[in-house]
Design a protein around this motif. Structure first.
Motif, PDB file in Angstrom:
ATOM      1  N   CYS A   1       0.826  -1.200   0.000  1.00 51.84           N
ATOM      2  CA  CYS A   1       0.000   0.000   0.000  1.00 51.84           C
ATOM      3  C   CYS A   1       0.863   1.254   0.000  1.00 51.84           C
ATOM      4  O   CYS A   1       1.964   1.276   0.546  1.00 51.84           O
ATOM      5  CB  CYS A   1      -0.912   0.004   1.229  1.00 51.84           C
ATOM      6  N   CYS A   2       0.354   2.237  -0.568  1.00 49.74           N
ATOM      7  CA  CYS A   2       0.885   3.600  -0.542  1.00 49.74           C
ATOM      8  C   CYS A   2       1.854   3.899  -1.670  1.00 49.74           C
ATOM      9  O   CYS A   2       1.825   4.997  -2.198  1.00 49.74           O
ATOM     10  CB  CYS A   2       1.528   3.944   0.799  1.00 49.74           C
TER      11      CYS A   2
ATOM     12  N   SER B   1       3.246   7.025  -1.086  1.00 54.24           N
ATOM     13  CA  SER B   1       2.249   8.079  -0.828  1.00 54.24           C
ATOM     14  C   SER B   1       1.423   7.686   0.398  1.00 54.24           C
ATOM     15  O   SER B   1       0.350   7.105   0.270  1.00 54.24           O
ATOM     16  CB  SER B   1       1.329   8.246  -2.036  1.00 54.24           C
ATOM     17  N   PRO B   2       1.888   8.004   1.586  1.00 55.73           N
ATOM     18  CA  PRO B   2       1.210   7.554   2.804  1.00 55.73           C
ATOM     19  C   PRO B   2      -0.229   8.050   2.938  1.00 55.73           C
ATOM     20  O   PRO B   2      -1.014   7.438   3.638  1.00 55.73           O
ATOM     21  CB  PRO B   2       2.085   8.094   3.938  1.00 55.73           C
ATOM     22  N   GLU B   3      -0.579   9.112   2.248  1.00 53.22           N
ATOM     23  CA  GLU B   3      -1.949   9.607   2.345  1.00 53.22           C
ATOM     24  C   GLU B   3      -2.967   8.606   1.805  1.00 53.22           C
ATOM     25  O   GLU B   3      -4.146   8.657   2.143  1.00 53.22           O
ATOM     26  CB  GLU B   3      -2.097  10.968   1.632  1.00 53.22           C
ATOM     27  N   ILE B   4      -2.530   7.669   0.992  1.00 54.42           N
ATOM     28  CA  ILE B   4      -3.429   6.644   0.457  1.00 54.42           C
ATOM     29  C   ILE B   4      -3.947   5.757   1.586  1.00 54.42           C
ATOM     30  O   ILE B   4      -5.132   5.435   1.639  1.00 54.42           O
ATOM     31  CB  ILE B   4      -2.726   5.792  -0.619  1.00 54.42           C
ATOM     32  N   CYS B   5      -3.071   5.354   2.492  1.00 51.34           N
ATOM     33  CA  CYS B   5      -3.444   4.435   3.567  1.00 51.34           C
ATOM     34  C   CYS B   5      -3.788   5.144   4.871  1.00 51.34           C
ATOM     35  O   CYS B   5      -4.317   4.512   5.787  1.00 51.34           O
ATOM     36  CB  CYS B   5      -2.327   3.432   3.806  1.00 51.34           C
ATOM     37  N   ALA B   6      -3.517   6.416   4.966  1.00 51.64           N
ATOM     38  CA  ALA B   6      -3.780   7.152   6.209  1.00 51.64           C
ATOM     39  C   ALA B   6      -5.229   7.018   6.679  1.00 51.64           C
ATOM     40  O   ALA B   6      -5.459   6.859   7.879  1.00 51.64           O
ATOM     41  CB  ALA B   6      -3.381   8.615   6.055  1.00 51.64           C
ATOM     42  N   PRO B   7      -6.223   7.060   5.796  1.00 48.74           N
ATOM     43  CA  PRO B   7      -7.602   6.908   6.284  1.00 48.74           C
ATOM     44  C   PRO B   7      -7.842   5.565   6.988  1.00 48.74           C
ATOM     45  O   PRO B   7      -8.615   5.494   7.930  1.00 48.74           O
ATOM     46  CB  PRO B   7      -8.451   7.020   5.021  1.00 48.74           C
TER      47      PRO B   7
ATOM     48  N   ALA C   1      -6.580   5.820  10.494  1.00 46.63           N
ATOM     49  CA  ALA C   1      -7.508   6.626  11.289  1.00 46.63           C
ATOM     50  C   ALA C   1      -8.716   5.802  11.723  1.00 46.63           C
ATOM     51  O   ALA C   1      -9.176   5.915  12.860  1.00 46.63           O
ATOM     52  CB  ALA C   1      -7.953   7.850  10.498  1.00 46.63           C
TER      53      ALA C   1
END
Length: 121
Positions: free
Chosen positions: A95-96, A99-105, A108
């Motif tokens: 994953c990612c 791009s960590p914002e892909i998996c950040a949700p 959370a």
């Protein structure tokens, strides 16, 4: 250390979960925690016939997603948390792509759920 399972075991686990009755039973067992649920209670909660539930639990067990223990006259089923974590790690391994914002949700969601469950305990 979290182990990431290999593709054949991930396929077995995903196949086991790819059925409405099995997925429902597994989710109830995850929610029940380490104490698990008696087979009769699980049948009641899912509305499953005992033989159907037994078949579904055997499939989940073969995939390592549930285990059972005897408690008097009852059989108690619990989620296979180790296999669940391994499967989730397998699914998230690539994953990612930087791009960590892909998996950040997802992180959370996990944090929110775990905090809510901890507050209830």
């Amino acid at each position: 250390m979290l182990l990431v399972i290999e593709a054949p075991l991930a396929i077995d686990a995903l196949s086991a979960l790819a059925h409405a009755g099995r997925l429902e039973a597994f989710r109830l067992l995850v929610k029940a925690g380490p104490e698990g649920l008696a087979a009769g209670e699980l049948a009641r909660l899912t509305g499953s016939k005992p033989n159907t539930l037994s078949t579904n639990l055997n499939i989940l067990s073969t995939a390592g997603l549930v285990s059972s223990r005897r408690d008097g006259r009852s059989i108690i089923y619990t989620a296979g948390y180790d296999r669940m974590r391994e499967l989730l790690a397998f699914l998230m391994e690539d994953c990612c792509g930087g791009s960590p914002e892909i998996c950040a949700p997802l992180a959370a969601v996990v944090s929110k759920r775990c905090a809510a469950e901890g507050a209830r305990a």
